[in-house]
Each structure stands twice: as C-alpha cells, then as structure tokens.
Design a protein around this motif. Structure first.
Motif, PDB file in Angstrom:
ATOM      1  N   MET A 230     -23.197-138.290 -28.173  1.00 46.84           N
ATOM      2  CA  MET A 230     -22.293-138.906 -29.135  1.00 46.84           C
ATOM      3  C   MET A 230     -21.698-137.903 -30.125  1.00 46.84           C
ATOM      4  SD  MET A 230     -21.914-142.020 -28.240  1.00 46.84           S
ATOM      5  CE  MET A 230     -21.066-142.647 -29.688  1.00 46.84           C
ATOM      6  N   PRO A 231     -22.478-136.955 -30.656  1.00 49.24           N
ATOM      7  CA  PRO A 231     -21.860-135.978 -31.561  1.00 49.24           C
ATOM      8  C   PRO A 231     -20.734-135.181 -30.912  1.00 49.24           C
ATOM      9  CG  PRO A 231     -24.242-135.934 -31.803  1.00 49.24           C
ATOM     10  CD  PRO A 231     -23.949-136.800 -30.615  1.00 49.24           C
ATOM     11  N   GLU A 232     -20.916-134.802 -29.642  1.00 49.24           N
ATOM     12  CA  GLU A 232     -19.854-134.069 -28.951  1.00 49.24           C
ATOM     13  C   GLU A 232     -18.623-134.954 -28.756  1.00 49.24           C
ATOM     14  OE1 GLU A 232     -19.703-130.995 -28.339  1.00 49.24           O
ATOM     15  OE2 GLU A 232     -21.772-130.360 -28.641  1.00 49.24           O
ATOM     16  N   ALA A 233     -18.845-136.227 -28.431  1.00 48.98           N
ATOM     17  CA  ALA A 233     -17.728-137.149 -28.237  1.00 48.98           C
ATOM     18  C   ALA A 233     -16.927-137.299 -29.532  1.00 48.98           C
ATOM     19  CB  ALA A 233     -18.239-138.506 -27.765  1.00 48.98           C
ATOM     20  N   VAL A 234     -17.622-137.489 -30.645  1.00 44.60           N
ATOM     21  CA  VAL A 234     -16.945-137.672 -31.939  1.00 44.60           C
ATOM     22  C   VAL A 234     -16.202-136.395 -32.339  1.00 44.60           C
ATOM     23  CG1 VAL A 234     -17.313-138.049 -34.409  1.00 44.60           C
ATOM     24  CG2 VAL A 234     -18.538-139.443 -32.736  1.00 44.60           C
TER      25      VAL A 234
END
Length: 258
Positions: A230-234
């Motif tokens: 999720m951090p990479e996606a955001v």
C-alpha cells in the motif's frame, strides 16, 4: 495434492506474468500504483472472507485471534530483518529494493557488496511475501470442497502488480533479465510447494489448528499489504489508490459470494 500444486502454480505463476510485463512493456508509475491498489483490495477481501471469517466460523475467536497475531508478528520480524539487508523497497517500481546499506560508503567494492546483500534480501523478501498467500490456497482445499476460487483469484490478481512493480525497479537498478526471471521462477516454485504443504500437512489437523494456520496466513498477508504494498501504491498513484482498493475489494467479494 496435485490439485494443490496446480492452483499454487497458477497463483504464483502470475509473478512471472507481471515480471514479463515489467521487462518488456513500458508502464507508467501511476498505472503501476493503481494496479497495486486494486490487487491490495482483492487480497484484503480474500483475507477477510476466505481466511479469517472461515476460521472464526469453524473454530471460534481464540484460534483466529492467536493466528492473526502470530502471523502478523512473524511477518513483521522477517520483514524487519530483510529491511536491514537492503530489501525494504522490494516492491518499488523505482528502487526495486536496491538501496545499499548506508555503511557501505562510496567505493565500488562496497557498492558491489551492498548489491549482493540487497539481491539476497530481494529473494528472501519475495519468498516472505508469496509463501503465506500460496499456503492459503492449499488450505482452501481442505475438506474436499474444492479450491477457494476467490483466494486463487486474489493471489493471482495481486501477484501481477507486485512483480510488475518490483521488476520495473530491478530493471532500472541494473539487474539482468536472466537474474530477474530466475528470481521469480524461484518464488513460483516456492509458492507451488507452499500450496502443497498447506494441503498435505494439515489434511488430518483439527479445526482449531487449521483455523490458526488460516489466520496466521491472513495476519502475515495483511501486515505485508500495510508495510510494503500500500505505501508504494500511494506514493506512485496518490489519492486514487483508495478508490481502486475498494474496487478490488468489491470484485473479490462478489466473486466469493457468487
């Protein structure tokens, strides 16, 4: 057992599909982030309904709670150790986990040592991320009711953006095509084996044990999503990540409810 191996291979094989896309198709960072968000939503749904809810129904809250806690702590610990070896950005389409430890300095020999360490961390990180998902596929076959299609679909749909993103970063950091494909082939083999072991080793286990293992996998997957995916996606897709995550969740939910 062969059925477990096949479905484990199908779910894990998506890593090779994503790797080939990352190697040979130019995909923008924003698109990669959005696809990762969709995959994360799919996995959240599968973890909630295919693993945790089933475990709670079969064995009650104690086994489910203990499994979630144990899976989360185990992944957190393994992920922390891998981070120290340079694998903390293993899903990044920019870095590919290739940040050398700060202590290496600026020499060519130190950079080579850092790269080797980071390469090992990437292999271990990919295994850490993939094994719980595939074991969950094998577990879904227990009881003779057939494979959990929603679980397979969740693993397949989430593995493509995971490997696509990491492969893009690995390619940018200078890893060869052969090295990248060997990495994902290793993870696919481990995923297939994990599905088989999840089925074989728990075939005669009690409901409480199966429930614990189900939620152990669920806890590990949820921690992985929050910590790496999720951090990479955001970072690469911004606010639209929330919408795509919900879309992925909804698709997986309706597949499992059909």
């Amino acid at each position: 057992m062969l059925e477990a191996a096949w479905w484990g291979f199908v779910g894990g094989g998506a890593l090779l599909v994503g790797a080939l896309i990352g190697l040979y198709v130019h995909v923008g960072l924003r698109v990669i982030g959005l696809v990762m968000a969709f995959g994360a939503g799919v996995l959240i749904s599968a973890v909630a309904f295919e693993l945790t809810q089933e475990a709670f129904r079969s064995a009650g809250g104690t086994s489910a709670a203990l499994g979630l806690a144990a899976g989360s702590v185990t992944f957190f610990t393994g992920d922390w150790l891998i981070d120290q070896r340079g694998g903390h950005r293993r899903k990044s389409p920019v870095h590919g986990g290739q940040t050398a430890p700060a202590s290496t300095g600026g020499t060519k020999a130190a950079a080579t040592a850092g790269g080797a360490s980071s390469g090992l961390a990437l292999v271990l990180g990919a295994l850490l991320d993939g094994v719980p998902e595939s074991a969950a596929i094998g577990i879904s076959l227990l009881g003779g009711g057939g494979v959990g299609i929603a679980m397979v679909a969740a693993v397949f749909l989430s593995n493509i953006p995971e490997s696509m993103s990491a492969t893009t970063g690995l390619k940018a950091s200078g890893k060869s095509t052969g090295w990248i494909l060997r990495l994902w082939a290793l993870v696919v083999a481990a995923s297939t084996l994990s599905a088989v072991l999840g089925y074989v080793l728990l075939g005669d286990a009690s409901e409480g044990t199966v429930a614990f293992i189900q939620t152990f996998a669920a806890g590990a997957i949820l921690t992985m999503l929050a910590d790496t995916m999720m951090p990479e996606a955001v970072e690469h897709a911004g606010r639209l990540v929330g919408l795509l995550t919900v879309l992925g969740f909804a698709v997986a939910f309706f597949i499992s409810s059909a």
